[in-house]
Design a protein around this motif. Structure first.
Motif, PDB file in Angstrom:
ATOM      1  N   VAL A  10      10.126  -4.867   4.299  1.00 37.48           N
ATOM      2  CA  VAL A  10       9.082  -4.730   3.273  1.00 37.48           C
ATOM      3  C   VAL A  10       7.759  -4.280   3.893  1.00 37.48           C
ATOM      4  O   VAL A  10       7.181  -3.273   3.460  1.00 37.48           O
ATOM      5  CB  VAL A  10       8.933  -6.043   2.480  1.00 37.48           C
ATOM      6  N   PRO A  11       7.210  -4.986   4.910  1.00 37.33           N
ATOM      7  CA  PRO A  11       5.957  -4.488   5.506  1.00 37.33           C
ATOM      8  C   PRO A  11       6.112  -3.136   6.183  1.00 37.33           C
ATOM      9  O   PRO A  11       5.181  -2.321   6.160  1.00 37.33           O
ATOM     10  CB  PRO A  11       5.569  -5.580   6.505  1.00 37.33           C
ATOM     11  N   LEU A  12       7.275  -2.862   6.764  1.00 38.42           N
ATOM     12  CA  LEU A  12       7.492  -1.548   7.382  1.00 38.42           C
ATOM     13  C   LEU A  12       7.461  -0.448   6.326  1.00 38.42           C
ATOM     14  O   LEU A  12       6.905   0.635   6.545  1.00 38.42           O
ATOM     15  CB  LEU A  12       8.821  -1.534   8.137  1.00 38.42           C
ATOM     16  N   SER A  13       8.065  -0.722   5.180  1.00 36.93           N
ATOM     17  CA  SER A  13       8.063   0.254   4.083  1.00 36.93           C
ATOM     18  C   SER A  13       6.644   0.523   3.594  1.00 36.93           C
ATOM     19  O   SER A  13       6.259   1.686   3.379  1.00 36.93           O
ATOM     20  CB  SER A  13       8.928  -0.271   2.932  1.00 36.93           C
ATOM     21  N   ILE A  14       5.862  -0.534   3.436  1.00 42.79           N
ATOM     22  CA  ILE A  14       4.474  -0.371   2.972  1.00 42.79           C
ATOM     23  C   ILE A  14       3.663   0.447   3.977  1.00 42.79           C
ATOM     24  O   ILE A  14       2.879   1.332   3.602  1.00 42.79           O
ATOM     25  CB  ILE A  14       3.833  -1.752   2.746  1.00 42.79           C
ATOM     26  N   LEU A  15       3.866   0.187   5.274  1.00 42.47           N
ATOM     27  CA  LEU A  15       3.160   0.932   6.307  1.00 42.47           C
ATOM     28  C   LEU A  15       3.503   2.417   6.242  1.00 42.47           C
ATOM     29  O   LEU A  15       2.622   3.289   6.344  1.00 42.47           O
ATOM     30  CB  LEU A  15       3.497   0.362   7.685  1.00 42.47           C
ATOM     31  N   CYS A  16       4.784   2.738   6.064  1.00 36.86           N
ATOM     32  CA  CYS A  16       5.201   4.139   5.961  1.00 36.86           C
ATOM     33  C   CYS A  16       4.591   4.813   4.735  1.00 36.86           C
ATOM     34  O   CYS A  16       4.156   5.972   4.794  1.00 36.86           O
ATOM     35  CB  CYS A  16       6.719   4.229   5.892  1.00 36.86           C
ATOM     36  N   LEU A  17       4.557   4.104   3.623  1.00 35.25           N
ATOM     37  CA  LEU A  17       3.993   4.677   2.402  1.00 35.25           C
ATOM     38  C   LEU A  17       2.507   4.977   2.568  1.00 35.25           C
ATOM     39  O   LEU A  17       2.014   6.018   2.108  1.00 35.25           O
ATOM     40  CB  LEU A  17       4.213   3.718   1.235  1.00 35.25           C
ATOM     41  N   VAL A  18       1.788   4.089   3.240  1.00 33.13           N
ATOM     42  CA  VAL A  18       0.349   4.306   3.460  1.00 33.13           C
ATOM     43  C   VAL A  18       0.138   5.494   4.392  1.00 33.13           C
ATOM     44  O   VAL A  18      -0.648   6.410   4.102  1.00 33.13           O
ATOM     45  CB  VAL A  18      -0.311   3.038   4.032  1.00 33.13           C
ATOM     46  N   LEU A  19       0.825   5.500   5.542  1.00 28.12           N
ATOM     47  CA  LEU A  19       0.657   6.582   6.513  1.00 28.12           C
ATOM     48  C   LEU A  19       1.092   7.925   5.928  1.00 28.12           C
ATOM     49  O   LEU A  19       0.433   8.951   6.128  1.00 28.12           O
ATOM     50  CB  LEU A  19       1.457   6.276   7.777  1.00 28.12           C
ATOM     51  N   GLY A  20       2.212   7.928   5.201  1.00 26.34           N
ATOM     52  CA  GLY A  20       2.699   9.168   4.614  1.00 26.34           C
ATOM     53  C   GLY A  20       1.770   9.712   3.553  1.00 26.34           C
ATOM     54  O   GLY A  20       1.521  10.919   3.476  1.00 26.34           O
ATOM     55  N   SER A  21       1.229   8.820   2.724  1.00 28.43           N
ATOM     56  CA  SER A  21       0.306   9.248   1.668  1.00 28.43           C
ATOM     57  C   SER A  21      -0.977   9.827   2.250  1.00 28.43           C
ATOM     58  O   SER A  21      -1.548  10.776   1.704  1.00 28.43           O
ATOM     59  CB  SER A  21      -0.025   8.060   0.757  1.00 28.43           C
ATOM     60  N   LEU A  22      -1.423   9.259   3.371  1.00 29.96           N
ATOM     61  CA  LEU A  22      -2.685   9.704   3.963  1.00 29.96           C
ATOM     62  C   LEU A  22      -2.554  11.023   4.708  1.00 29.96           C
ATOM     63  O   LEU A  22      -3.438  11.890   4.602  1.00 29.96           O
ATOM     64  CB  LEU A  22      -3.217   8.624   4.907  1.00 29.96           C
ATOM     65  N   TRP A  23      -1.478  11.201   5.457  1.00 30.22           N
ATOM     66  CA  TRP A  23      -1.467  12.272   6.454  1.00 30.22           C
ATOM     67  C   TRP A  23      -0.369  13.318   6.311  1.00 30.22           C
ATOM     68  O   TRP A  23      -0.464  14.380   6.930  1.00 30.22           O
ATOM     69  CB  TRP A  23      -1.396  11.656   7.853  1.00 30.22           C
TER      70      TRP A  23
END
Length: 460
Positions: free
Chosen positions: A182-195
């Motif tokens: 769950v936290p890994l998924s959230i981290l990927c979504l944030v990084l992917g959305s930003l960059w």
């Protein structure tokens, strides 16, 4: 009056290093779920009261889904760009993690692993597509360090995965190895959305080859169900898998937009050899990861946390050799050395038993880890130079498909040799099987003369 040239325009463009973080974090989702499970199979089996032959479906479920999902999503990456597929896939990982953490039965747990397989299929082809597009944008060859960073990230996760899994199991039970998604998924979504860059919308209407996907999946499932229980009453599954495989080839050759373009593969023998090396190498690697770990817990009597710690030398040696050799563009020497060392690693387990000293078992891990680091990176670099640029995403996805085919064969081998438990006799028989696989890998590597051209400086 002639305008003055813009110094910034003539300055060489560099790889956008903001892309590295989402690529690396996304690419570790599959290996972290693979490596943590290695120490959880025995506790999960005890929780549901089932033998290793049943918990092997937790391995098979993930890799069947990934074997099908990688080329499908890789093709979609080629057509629609990496960003949307990356974000959708990593979101599915979080949902699958929650489902696994709350699973009341082994069947639901297997379903969560299937979802994890599909979810984790997006990041790697998306990353390889981004690397290729950045090379085209900058007009420069992609640095070997960028490619090796993906391989090193996977090796690092192999270091912390079993240990992390053992620690999480010690803290909160086997459910915790699913919750961490769950936290890994959230981290990927944030990084992917930003960059991650937005790709221009394609006006081309694309038709997915649903028949090809169904036939490919049916072939894999039929063969895997047979291999998990190879007995006379199940021979019809083998025949069904062979029949579906033949129909799959015919359909792909006739399709305008095939699921897997066999016509392209047929004219690219070096790429076919790379795929073959991938499946052979990872049959051994995954058999060792799951088989040796189960034996440490059941045959040697270690706990999940202790077994995870004992795998550290294996993964550390893989990381070390990847870092040392990662910047060297040549691949043939790495692959020859890696295949021979894998053969040596398959001989060593014949000399271990229930009373073998811990330090000797750690040494076994070191011997097995070095060729894993050599083969994984070298095959990835070989594909980068051999694949059609327009199909880099799907070609990279197919490389992972063959990697997971190796994992599926490993799961079937573990289920067969450990059908009465992870015994020392079963480990010795498994090692003999893997020695035959290693011999084939050595032969395929030595016969592939095209490898010598990769990384060789070109004459001016």
């Amino acid at each position: 009056m002639t305008p003055e040239p813009d110094p910034a325009a003539s300055r060489p463009q560099r790889f956008d290093r903001r892309l590295i973080a989402p690529m690396v974090v996304g690419s570790i989702l599959n290996p972290i779920n693979s490596s943590m499970l290695a120490v959880a199979l025995i506790p999960i089996g005890a929780a549901f009261g089932v033998p290793p032959s049943d918990t092997a479906w937790l391995i098979t479920g993930l890799y069947l889904a990934t074997a099908v999902g990688q080329p499908v999503i890789g093709r979609l990456v080629d057509l629609y760009g990496p960003r949307p597929l990356y974000l959708i896939g990593t979101a599915v990982v979080g949902i699958a993690g929650l489902l696994g953490a709350l699973a009341p039965t082994l069947g639901v747990l297997i379903l969560s692993r299937v979802l994890l397989g599909f979810g984790t299929s997006a990041a790697y082809p998306a990353s390889m597509s981004l690397i290729r597009s950045e090379a085209d944008r900058t007009g420069m060859d992609t640095p070997a360090a960028i490619l090796s960073s993906l391989s090193i990230a996977n090796q690092v996760i192999s270091v912390i995965g079993p240990t992390l899994g053992g620690l999480l199991i010690g803290l909160g039970g086997w459910h915790m190895i699913f919750t961490i998604n769950v936290p890994l998924s959230i981290l990927c979504l944030v990084l992917g959305s930003l960059w991650l860059p937005r790709s221009p919308r394609s006006r081309v209407t694309v038709r997915l080859d649903y028949a090809g996907i169904a036939l490919f999946a049916g072939t894999l499932v039929s063969l895997m169900v047979f291999l998990m229980a190879p007995k006379a009453s199940n021979w019809y599954l083998l025949m069904l898998g062979a029949l579906l495989g033949v129909v799959f080839v015919v359909v792909q050759l006739r399709s305008v937009e095939p699921f897997i373009d066999l016509r392209v593969l047929g004219g690219n023998r070096p790429l076919i050899a790379t795929y073959l090396r991938q499946v052979l190498a990872f049959t051994i690697s995954y058999s060792f990861l799951y088989g040796f770990t189960q034996w440490l817990e059941e045959g040697r009597g270690l706990g999940a946390s202790s077994a995870g710690l004992l795998l550290l030398p294996l993964s550390l040696s893989a990381v070390a050799i990847t870092v040392i050799t990662g910047r060297r563009a040549q691949v043939r020497g790495k692959l020859v050395a890696g295949s021979i060392l894998l053969a040596v690693a398959c001989v060593v387990p014949q000399f271990v038993g229930g009373e073998t000293a811990i330090w000797l078992l750690a040494l076994v891990g070191v011997i097995a880890g070095i060729p894993q680091g050599l083969n994984g990176l070298a095959n990835q670099n070989a594909l980068y130079h051999q694949a059609d640029r327009a199909r880099m995403g799907s070609s990279a996805g197919l490389l992972r498909t063959f990697m997971y085919l190796g994992a599926l064969i490993a799961a079937a081998a573990n289920a067969h040799f450990f059908q009465h438990g992870a015994t020392t006799t079963g480990l010795h028989e498994l090692a003999l099987f893997l020695l035959v696989v290693a011999g084939l890998l050595v032969l395929v590597t030595l016969l592939d003369r095209s490898l010598a051209q990769i990384g060789r400086p070109q004459p001016n």
